[in-house]
Design a protein around this motif. Structure first.
Motif, PDB file in Angstrom:
ATOM      1  N   LEU A  31      32.016 -30.227   2.291  1.00 61.60           N
ATOM      2  CA  LEU A  31      30.809 -30.978   1.957  1.00 61.60           C
ATOM      3  C   LEU A  31      30.515 -30.889   0.464  1.00 61.60           C
ATOM      4  O   LEU A  31      30.099 -31.867  -0.165  1.00 61.60           O
ATOM      5  N   PHE A  32      30.743 -29.707  -0.111  1.00 64.22           N
ATOM      6  CA  PHE A  32      30.520 -29.497  -1.530  1.00 64.22           C
ATOM      7  C   PHE A  32      31.347 -30.476  -2.356  1.00 64.22           C
ATOM      8  O   PHE A  32      30.827 -31.167  -3.230  1.00 64.22           O
ATOM      9  N   ILE A  33      32.651 -30.514  -2.072  1.00 62.91           N
ATOM     10  CA  ILE A  33      33.522 -31.340  -2.909  1.00 62.91           C
ATOM     11  C   ILE A  33      33.210 -32.809  -2.715  1.00 62.91           C
ATOM     12  O   ILE A  33      33.218 -33.589  -3.672  1.00 62.91           O
ATOM     13  N   PHE A  34      32.867 -33.153  -1.489  1.00 61.86           N
ATOM     14  CA  PHE A  34      32.449 -34.532  -1.223  1.00 61.86           C
ATOM     15  C   PHE A  34      31.243 -34.865  -2.095  1.00 61.86           C
ATOM     16  O   PHE A  34      31.188 -35.921  -2.745  1.00 61.86           O
ATOM     17  N   ALA A  35      30.272 -33.947  -2.131  1.00 63.22           N
ATOM     18  CA  ALA A  35      29.058 -34.196  -2.907  1.00 63.22           C
ATOM     19  C   ALA A  35      29.356 -34.192  -4.402  1.00 63.22           C
ATOM     20  O   ALA A  35      28.798 -34.990  -5.159  1.00 63.22           O
ATOM     21  N   ILE A  36      30.259 -33.306  -4.828  1.00 64.20           N
ATOM     22  CA  ILE A  36      30.612 -33.272  -6.255  1.00 64.20           C
ATOM     23  C   ILE A  36      31.188 -34.613  -6.672  1.00 64.20           C
ATOM     24  O   ILE A  36      30.793 -35.191  -7.680  1.00 64.20           O
ATOM     25  N   MET A  37      32.118 -35.145  -5.844  1.00 61.27           N
ATOM     26  CA  MET A  37      32.747 -36.416  -6.212  1.00 61.27           C
ATOM     27  C   MET A  37      31.719 -37.532  -6.248  1.00 61.27           C
ATOM     28  O   MET A  37      31.804 -38.444  -7.063  1.00 61.27           O
ATOM     29  N   THR A  38      30.756 -37.456  -5.322  1.00 60.88           N
ATOM     30  CA  THR A  38      29.728 -38.492  -5.308  1.00 60.88           C
ATOM     31  C   THR A  38      28.924 -38.470  -6.597  1.00 60.88           C
ATOM     32  O   THR A  38      28.592 -39.514  -7.155  1.00 60.88           O
ATOM     33  N   ASP A  39      28.601 -37.265  -7.068  1.00 61.59           N
ATOM     34  CA  ASP A  39      27.739 -37.177  -8.243  1.00 61.59           C
ATOM     35  C   ASP A  39      28.491 -37.273  -9.558  1.00 61.59           C
ATOM     36  O   ASP A  39      27.948 -37.733 -10.549  1.00 61.59           O
ATOM     37  N   LEU A  40      29.741 -36.806  -9.545  1.00 62.77           N
ATOM     38  CA  LEU A  40      30.460 -36.680 -10.813  1.00 62.77           C
ATOM     39  C   LEU A  40      30.988 -38.025 -11.303  1.00 62.77           C
ATOM     40  O   LEU A  40      30.860 -38.363 -12.476  1.00 62.77           O
ATOM     41  N   PHE A  41      31.582 -38.793 -10.399  1.00 63.62           N
ATOM     42  CA  PHE A  41      32.219 -40.033 -10.814  1.00 63.62           C
ATOM     43  C   PHE A  41      31.250 -41.197 -10.676  1.00 63.62           C
ATOM     44  O   PHE A  41      30.294 -41.130  -9.907  1.00 63.62           O
ATOM     45  N   ALA A  42      31.551 -42.257 -11.402  1.00 63.34           N
ATOM     46  CA  ALA A  42      30.655 -43.407 -11.396  1.00 63.34           C
ATOM     47  C   ALA A  42      31.058 -44.382 -10.299  1.00 63.34           C
ATOM     48  O   ALA A  42      32.184 -44.382  -9.820  1.00 63.34           O
ATOM     49  N   ALA A  43      30.110 -45.205  -9.901  1.00 69.08           N
ATOM     50  CA  ALA A  43      30.402 -46.254  -8.937  1.00 69.08           C
ATOM     51  C   ALA A  43      31.214 -47.343  -9.629  1.00 69.08           C
ATOM     52  O   ALA A  43      31.148 -47.475 -10.856  1.00 69.08           O
ATOM     53  N   PRO A  44      31.993 -48.120  -8.874  1.00 66.69           N
ATOM     54  CA  PRO A  44      32.824 -49.152  -9.516  1.00 66.69           C
ATOM     55  C   PRO A  44      32.024 -50.076 -10.414  1.00 66.69           C
ATOM     56  O   PRO A  44      32.547 -50.562 -11.422  1.00 66.69           O
ATOM     57  N   LYS A  45      30.764 -50.304 -10.117  1.00 66.10           N
ATOM     58  CA  LYS A  45      30.041 -51.283 -10.925  1.00 66.10           C
ATOM     59  C   LYS A  45      29.821 -50.770 -12.352  1.00 66.10           C
ATOM     60  O   LYS A  45      29.575 -51.551 -13.253  1.00 66.10           O
ATOM     61  N   ALA A  46      29.935 -49.440 -12.535  1.00 62.23           N
ATOM     62  CA  ALA A  46      29.783 -48.902 -13.887  1.00 62.23           C
ATOM     63  C   ALA A  46      30.977 -49.256 -14.758  1.00 62.23           C
ATOM     64  O   ALA A  46      30.938 -49.105 -15.968  1.00 62.23           O
ATOM     65  N   PHE A  47      32.071 -49.723 -14.144  1.00 65.62           N
ATOM     66  CA  PHE A  47      33.262 -50.082 -14.903  1.00 65.62           C
ATOM     67  C   PHE A  47      33.195 -51.537 -15.355  1.00 65.62           C
ATOM     68  O   PHE A  47      34.070 -52.018 -16.037  1.00 65.62           O
ATOM     69  N   ARG A  48      32.172 -52.240 -14.883  1.00 68.84           N
ATOM     70  CA  ARG A  48      32.182 -53.699 -15.031  1.00 68.84           C
ATOM     71  C   ARG A  48      31.467 -54.118 -16.307  1.00 68.84           C
ATOM     72  O   ARG A  48      30.586 -53.438 -16.804  1.00 68.84           O
ATOM     73  N   GLY A  49      31.867 -55.246 -16.814  1.00 67.15           N
ATOM     74  CA  GLY A  49      31.128 -55.893 -17.893  1.00 67.15           C
ATOM     75  C   GLY A  49      31.391 -55.278 -19.264  1.00 67.15           C
ATOM     76  O   GLY A  49      32.183 -54.355 -19.434  1.00 67.15           O
ATOM     77  N   ASP A  50      30.698 -55.803 -20.265  1.00 65.68           N
ATOM     78  CA  ASP A  50      30.906 -55.350 -21.629  1.00 65.68           C
ATOM     79  C   ASP A  50      30.222 -54.010 -21.866  1.00 65.68           C
ATOM     80  O   ASP A  50      30.665 -53.218 -22.685  1.00 65.68           O
ATOM     81  N   ASP A  53      44.501 -46.993 -18.849  1.00 67.27           N
ATOM     82  CA  ASP A  53      43.987 -47.960 -17.875  1.00 67.27           C
ATOM     83  C   ASP A  53      44.797 -48.005 -16.588  1.00 67.27           C
ATOM     84  O   ASP A  53      44.935 -49.058 -15.974  1.00 67.27           O
ATOM     85  N   SER A  54      45.372 -46.869 -16.186  1.00 64.11           N
ATOM     86  CA  SER A  54      46.162 -46.942 -14.950  1.00 64.11           C
ATOM     87  C   SER A  54      45.461 -46.236 -13.793  1.00 64.11           C
ATOM     88  O   SER A  54      45.744 -46.507 -12.637  1.00 64.11           O
ATOM     89  N   VAL A  55      44.545 -45.340 -14.086  1.00 59.95           N
ATOM     90  CA  VAL A  55      43.907 -44.575 -13.012  1.00 59.95           C
ATOM     91  C   VAL A  55      42.396 -44.747 -13.123  1.00 59.95           C
ATOM     92  O   VAL A  55      41.841 -44.696 -14.220  1.00 59.95           O
ATOM     93  N   ALA A  56      41.762 -44.994 -11.980  1.00 57.86           N
ATOM     94  CA  ALA A  56      40.306 -45.138 -11.987  1.00 57.86           C
ATOM     95  C   ALA A  56      39.699 -44.069 -11.106  1.00 57.86           C
ATOM     96  O   ALA A  56      40.028 -43.975  -9.922  1.00 57.86           O
ATOM     97  N   PHE A  57      38.834 -43.258 -11.689  1.00 57.96           N
ATOM     98  CA  PHE A  57      38.105 -42.264 -10.897  1.00 57.96           C
ATOM     99  C   PHE A  57      36.745 -42.866 -10.540  1.00 57.96           C
ATOM    100  O   PHE A  57      35.906 -43.035 -11.420  1.00 57.96           O
ATOM    101  N   THR A  58      36.535 -43.195  -9.286  1.00 58.72           N
ATOM    102  CA  THR A  58      35.229 -43.710  -8.894  1.00 58.72           C
ATOM    103  C   THR A  58      34.661 -42.781  -7.836  1.00 58.72           C
ATOM    104  O   THR A  58      35.373 -41.930  -7.305  1.00 58.72           O
ATOM    105  N   ASN A  59      33.394 -42.957  -7.539  1.00 54.36           N
ATOM    106  CA  ASN A  59      32.828 -42.095  -6.506  1.00 54.36           C
ATOM    107  C   ASN A  59      33.166 -42.591  -5.102  1.00 54.36           C
ATOM    108  O   ASN A  59      32.609 -42.135  -4.117  1.00 54.36           O
ATOM    109  N   ARG A  60      34.066 -43.578  -5.011  1.00 52.05           N
ATOM    110  CA  ARG A  60      34.577 -43.943  -3.686  1.00 52.05           C
ATOM    111  C   ARG A  60      35.953 -43.348  -3.476  1.00 52.05           C
ATOM    112  O   ARG A  60      36.504 -43.413  -2.392  1.00 52.05           O
TER     113      ARG A  60
END
Lengths: 338, 422, 613
Positions: free
Chosen positions: B145-164, B174-181
């Protein structure tokens, strides 16, 4: 560890029609406590407070039944159940009734051998999405990540909905509502789907509720109601008519404020029958004459319970909608007390 | 008082069943067996009565009805119209995947930590000791549960990668994307691939065999075989002449060149993940649930493995090292020729039983919604069909077979090292 | 030629070691910077440690102890002068509000002394085993009694229940001792077991009921009077309390309304105000708690009182009901007279429908009537006995096991499972080592089966299937079912630990026992087991640690252990969204427990080792 030799009698009683060998009601009376299965925690519907006292919309029904049967709203043992354990808890006799926003479906009623005694909340599965996702309809969700609570019918509805509309999605099954909300807020899923009431309830606890919107689609019918074991009609009647007593009380204008006044006797014979000053309805159920009065005294009539736990005044802020009285365009319709 | 007589030849009496040690063991066994049969019979009788009362029988037909739920991580193709049986297979594969990944990671981590714990750097060895004590004294479920929660809080949602005005961006060119999913990594693709062979038609056990993969494995295997032959030959020459020809470049060439040729022939390239719509598309998607489970199981088990490795190394007396040094063996070879073979004998049995524990602990997957066999067969299927007895039986059978196979490997290993003993 | 000696004739005096190898410098040099690689490692580790600790402390040191909801915590953090919207920091209010619940679950708060006493006494009872050399020998008697004291303290009940249970063992012992002369050793042992079982299953409930009825009748009058007085008193108290609550609620609401706009530009003021109102809210929560306790007490007294008043009526009804049921049964036709429980009735119905029985449908409906009458009589009897039991209760107030929760539940499961699995484990370890083939394979089969499946499947069995395996009508509550399954689980591991202990004993011990002419059980009891168990204690402790950690799995089947409770807490509107604080708190407590136990086990291992060499 009560021993009820009639626990196994479910199918028998169905066969030997009329000669129903009741067990649960006697058990409950002998025990002096009602064992009521509730959710492990859903805001507004069932949650324990810091003192371990349970409260909520579903909890209130348990208390009303306890009051009707035992005359004491606190004579309830609340048994927290998960989506997975609830049915076995009921089937095994561990709980006498289940009031845990459970959807009335054919297979649960027929195949799993339960009796749904009524509907205390008409619900439907909906979606909640952040407003900045730019989605106005669930049909725009192609490729989206969807959080679902596992072990519920929502999973099946979701699969059907996306299949019928021929769009793809990524399900993220999660064990509890609280965790699912956590994931949704963190953006780990684009939308969260569960019963619309649950969505509204959860949205109320968000830091910025205004940033999130429910999508217009309601993809399923979810009549939520209390259920008991199949075959024990006498007990089923008690739970059923306790629910109807609350509904009828609202329809007839009996509230917690005027209850004692009304109980002294009124001009309306139906109120008199309901509150036990006329007729022998309580006796027919195997209960005291004042059973309905006790049930209503717990938290008021259906409308009051609704308003207090999940209504628009509460943080959850649910409108009555389908759950309004039939006289006001809703579906809540109690058979007459006669 | 004591007269010695020849023992009389007694005729058989019933009481001898109890008092004569010749018969008593048979009697006890008989009674035990009878008791066992009665117990089992009683349980089955009760079960039958109860199931009758519930109007259920024991049957497995439900396995072949449509499952009507979706599974996110599927190694074989699956959709909600497939059967419960296929859903269970998908779940089983997911169990095996996380167990295998977990065992590999736990071993690597465990060995590194176990060795570092013996480091003469005080800070490093303290920290490793701290790691071991922290990880093995907190329940693994909490770690998951801890690591699940860490990943949720640490990484950004995909929408944070979007736009300018993106607040996050992809890593490693640009080959690896760390998202909270979860984490998106490049996937191997073949532009001139050989295609797949489809087996078992439309049944619940259908699967595709990738010819590309087979070709790759085949070529790699052949190259290794050839390289091995070259090494053998070099050994032979060394035995005969005392001079060892240099062969490492030849062996490397034998392994690398055919494989590269094959990859070029098949048109190998990497598919990179890219943000499209709601999610990243393309690439291989390691879901958060998988990573949380994998990491938590590995980190937790690594703490135990580290202790095993440390104990194994410490069990080999320093005299062994000193003797090897006296023989003039180089220090790198001392480890591989003297210490490890002995340490392994101490290390491997508990190591395997830790693998077993890890596999069993992978059933905690449901806590983070990873759809392993407990999540499919023992979770949604059981819940939607109400077939608890059958589902649990099948589930136990699966776990039991996995455990017994692992134990069989362990026994085989124990036997094989036993032979080397005096 | 000069007389030059190339050898020294006198010893050089000792010199101080070089400055770089002593003191703090020497230590740093040898332990941290012995080579460039080590130095590099050290620097990397120090930097990493610094960052981790900085972030952790930055998060943990947040003045949110008084927050009463997550929203309030955020307010406090924002007011703390952090930039707007940055709410990085722990919300410790949830721990302040819920830590008691996380430890005791829903156990009645006025009875907290009981679990505390149970666990403290557990330590005392374990003294003679774990610290044999430091406590008086006589304490072992307390250890022997403790297993009966423990459930009584936790679950409550009349004080004679544990005594009656112990009596069973005393009777068995007496039977074993005095019948040995008549039936021989084995016969005496068997009859002792029979005596104990007969006592526990048949005689003890009868004696218990008798005691209940006698004491109940004596106390009936006085209890009724006492209850009446109590109800009056409690009602008055409740009234007063409710008034207080109302007043306080009004105060808080009006203050909040008045101050809402005052502190828009004044974070310090807001912080101060939150603290002030927090204290009031706490007082209100305390009042609510008292009120809850009062109303529970009141309803308990009220319902008992009503049951006492109903008792004469029920007692009058019971003989009639019984006679009625008997009469109906005697009138049953022969073909259906054998039916006494529902499953038989069901079988009968099946037969009737298929025409296999010569009974008619009418007969079956008569059977249904009989069963109904019998149930009625039975439930009357139960109700009467229940009232007597509650009136006669001299002892501890009973607590249902579903009120157990939090760490108390975890520890209870762990302790009960280990204690019950010890005898089972010993038996199975002996079975696995024995020469009796069938016994051996039964034991191996059981042990390998349990060890081969994950605990979660066994827990799912407990939550869904166990009732199906037992006779119809048996209904343990879920915690007892979990206890049974966890005990089975632990016993397989325990058997392996003890088998290890047995295998570690030198063969000479077995041979020595044989040469003394001891039989199997004597040698096990006097020679083998005392040594094998002693060697196994570290293993037993680590099995306990494992089981204790595994109790977190019960949250998956909906029990409210610390993890399950954390879910329930997060479901309340005030704390929705709190994660780290709860998990951290739970992890910390688990760590303290497990770490201290593993240290103890290591200490013991060292002690045992030196003892052997």
């Amino acid at each position: 560890m009560t021993k009820s030799i009639l626990f196994g009698a479910l199918t028998v009683t169905a066969l030997a029609a009329g000669a129903a060998a009741a067990g649960t009601l006697d058990d409950v009376k002998a025990r002096g406590k009602l064992n009521c299965g509730v959710s492990t925690g859903l805001v507004g519907f069932a949650a324990p407070d810091a003192n371990g006292k349970w409260g909520g919309f579903d909890v209130s029904l348990c208390r009303s039944v306890a009051a009707a049967v035992l005359g004491d709203a606190d004579a309830v043992e609340f048994v927290p159940t998960t989506g997975k354990t609830r049915f076995t808890a009921l089937a095994s006799g561990e709980i006498d009734m289940l009031a845990r926003n459970t959807t009335w479906t054919f297979s649960r009623d027929v195949d799993l051998k339960f009796t749904f005694v009524g509907v205390n909340y008409y619900d439907g599965q909906g979606f909640i999405a952040p407003k900045d996702l730019g989605v106005s309809s669930a049909k725009d969700l192609d490729g989206a990540t969807v959080c679902i609570q596992t072990g519920t019918t929502t999973e099946l509805n979701l699969a059907d909905f996306f299949r019928v509309n021929n769009i793809s999605y990524e399900p993220v099954p999660i064990e509890t509502n609280a965790e699912a909300i956590q994931q949704f807020l963190a953006g780990a899923c684009d939308v969260y789907t569960t019963d619309a009431s649950g969505l509204a309830a959860s949205r109320a606890t968000f830091e910025n509720p205004g940033d999130y919107a429910l999508l217009p689609e309601i993809i399923s019918k979810e009549p939520l109601g209390p259920l008991v074991r199949h075959g024990d009609d006498e007990w089923g009647d008690v739970v059923r008519w306790t629910l109807y007593a609350l509904l009828t009380a609202e329809e007839l204008g009996v509230t917690s404020a005027n209850l004692s006044e009304m109980a002294a006797g009124t001009d309306n014979p139906e109120i008199n029958r309901l509150l036990g000053t006329e007729g022998t309805l309580g006796e027919m159920l195997g209960l005291d004459a004042g059973w309905a009065q006790a049930a209503i005294a717990v938290g008021g009539n259906y409308g009051e319970v609704f308003a207090k736990n999940i209504g628009e005044e509460t943080p959850i802020g649910l409108a009555r909608g389908l759950n309004a009285q039939w006289t006001e365009g809703g579906l809540m319709y109690s058979p007459p007390f006669r | 008082m004591s007269t010695i007589t020849d023992p009389q030849k007694e005729s058989f009496r019933l009481s001898m069943l109890l008092y004569d040690s010749r018969y008593r063991s048979a009697t006890i066994q008989f009674v035990a067996f009878l008791g066992f049969i009665i117990l089992v019979g009683w349980l089955i009788f009760n079960t039958k009565q109860n199931l009758d009362a519930l109007g259920k029988g024991v049957e497995f037909k439900y396995l072949f009805e449509p499952a009507s739920y979706d599974i996110n991580q599927r190694l074989l193709d699956y959709n909600s119209r497939d059967t419960h049986f296929r859903a269970a297979i998908i779940g089983l594969l997911n169990t095996l995947v996380v167990a295998a990944l977990g065992c590999v990671a736990a071993t690597i981590l465990g060995v590194v930590i176990g060795v570092l714990r013996l480091s003469n750097n005080w800070l490093v060895s303290r920290i490793m000791a701290f790691y071991v004590e922290v990880f093995r004294n907190i329940p693994v479920l909490l770690w998951i549960l801890f690591i699940f929660a860490i990943m949720t809080d640490l990484f950004a949602a995909p929408k944070a990668f979007r736009g300018d005005s993106a607040t996050s961006h992809m890593q490693l060119f640009d080959s690896v994307a760390f998202t909270n999913r979860g984490i998106y990594i490049p996937e191997p693709l073949f532009s001139r691939g050989l295609g797949d062979i489809h087996l078992f038609g439309n049944s619940s056990i259908r699967f595709d065999v990738s010819l590309d993969l087979w070709a790759f494995v085949l070529v790699l295997g052949l190259s290794f075989w050839a390289a091995f032959k070259v090494k053998k030959r070099a050994d032979q020459i060394q035995d005969q002449t005392g001079n060892r020809p240099k062969t490492w470049y030849l062996r490397l060439g034998i392994i690398v060149v055919p494989t590269l040729l094959l990859l070029v022939a098949l048109g190998f390239h990497l598919g990179y993940p890219a943000l499209k719509g709601f999610n990243f598309q393309g690439g291989t998607f390691l879901r958060k649930s998988l990573i949380a489970l994998w990491l938590a199981l590995s980190l937790y088990t690594a703490a135990f493995i580290a202790e095993i490795v440390r104990a194994g190394i410490m069990a080999i007396s320093t005299g062994q090292t000193e003797a090897a040094e006296a023989l003039g063996i180089r220090s790198g070879k001392i480890m591989s020729l003297v210490i490890l073979p002995q340490a392994l004998r101490v290390i491997i049995p508990p190591l395997i039983s830790n693998y077993l524990n890890l596999t069993k602990n992978s059933s905690l997957a449901i806590a983070v919604g990873y759809m392993d066999i407990t999540g499919t067969l023992g979770g949604i299927t059981m819940n939607q069909t109400g077939r608890e007895l059958e589902s649990i039986l099948l589930m136990m059978l699966v776990y039991l077979s996995i455990s017994l196979s692992i134990s069989a490997v362990m026994n085989w290993y124990n036997e094989s090292v036993k032979l080397e003993e005096r | 030629m000069s007389d030059v000696a190339f050898t020294r004739t006198e010893m050089l005096s000792e010199q101080a070691p070089p400055a770089s190898s002593v003191g703090i410098v020497g230590w740093l040099h040898s332990r941290l910077f012995s080579s460039w690689f080590n130095g590099f490692l050290t620097v990397i580790v120090v930097i990493a440690l610094f960052f981790v600790l900085y972030e952790l402390l930055h998060w943990a040191l947040s003045p949110t102890w008084n927050g009463t909801s997550l929203a309030e915590c955020r307010q406090i953090l924002v007011a703390m002068g952090q930039e707007q919207g940055n709410t990085f920091g722990a919300c410790w209010g949830v721990i302040r509000e819920r830590w008691v619940q996380l430890i005791f679950g829903f156990y009645p708060s006025d009875l907290y002394w009981r679990p505390i006493a149970a666990f403290v006494l557990l330590g005392v009872a374990l003294g003679p085993i774990l610290f044999a050399d430091r406590v008086p020998k006589q304490l072992i008697w307390f250890t022997a009694v403790y297993p009966f004291l423990f459930p009584w303290l936790l679950w409550g009940g009349a004080f004679w229940v544990p005594i009656l249970v112990i009596l069973g063992i005393v009777f068995a012992y007496l039977a074993n001792k005095f019948l040995a002369g008549i039936f021989g050793n084995l016969g005496a042992f068997i009859s002792a077991v029979v005596v104990a079982i007969v006592w526990w299953l048949i005689l003890m409930p009868m004696v218990g009921n008798g005691l209940n009825t006698i004491i109940g009748s004596v106390r009936m009058e006085s209890t009724s009077v006492r209850l009446d007085a109590e109800i009056v008193r409690l009602s008055a108290e409740e009234e007063a309390l409710n008034q207080q609550i109302e007043e306080l609620t009004d105060t808080i609401e009006s203050e909040q309304a008045a101050n809402e706009s005052r502190y828009v530009d004044d974070p310090d003021g807001l912080l101060e105000f939150i603290r002030e109102i927090g204290a009031k809210k706490e007082a209100l929560a305390e009042l609510h708690k008292q009120s809850g306790n009062l109303s529970e007490e009141l309803s308990g007294a009220d319902s008992l009182n009503r049951r006492i008043q109903k008792l004469p009526e029920l007692e009058a009804q019971y003989p009639d009901a019984l006679a009625f049921a008997e009469k109906l049964r005697s009138e049953l036709p022969k073909s259906v007279a054998h039916v006494s429980i529902d499953t038989e009735l069901e079988a009968l119905l099946e037969e009737v429908r298929e025409g296999k029985s010569n009974a008619t449908l009418e007969d079956t409906s008569k059977v249904v009537e009989v069963l109904e009458a019998e149930t009625k009589a039975k439930s009357l009897k139960g109700e009467i006995a229940g009232t007597y039991r509650d009136v006669a209760l001299i002892g501890l107030q009973p607590v249902e096991s579903r009120d157990f929760g939090g760490f108390m539940l975890s520890i209870t499961i762990g302790v009960v499972a280990i204690a019950c699995s010890l005898p089972l484990g010993i038996v199975m370890a002996l079975g696995r080592q024995s020469d009796l083939m069938i016994v051996k394979y039964l034991c191996i089969g059981f042990i390998e089966f349990i060890r081969g499946v994950p605990l979660i499947t066994l827990l799912i069995v407990a939550s869904t299937l166990l009732n199906i395996f037992l006779p119809p009508g048996t209904n343990f509550d879920i915690i007892l079912r979990v206890l049974i399954m966890v005990t089975l689980f632990a016993s397989a591991y325990m058997a392996e630990v003890i088998r290890g202990g047995l295998a570690a004993l030198p063969k000479g011990q077995y041979e020595g026992a044989d040469s003394l002419g001891l039989d199997y059980w004597q040698s096990q009891r006097l020679i083998i087991m005392p040594q094998a168990l002693k060697i196994s204690i570290p293993g037993i402790v680590s099995t306990f640690i494992g089981v204790f950690k595994d109790t977190t799995l019960v949250s998956i089947i909906g029990l409210l252990d610390p993890l399950g409770l954390s879910t329930a807490i997060r479901a309340s509107a005030a704390w929705n969204g709190v994660v780290w604080e709860l998990y951290g708190f739970i992890a910390l407590i688990f760590w303290i427990f497990c770490f201290s136990m593993s240290r103890y086990s290591m200490y013991l291992e060292r002690k045992l080792q030196t003892g052997h060499r």
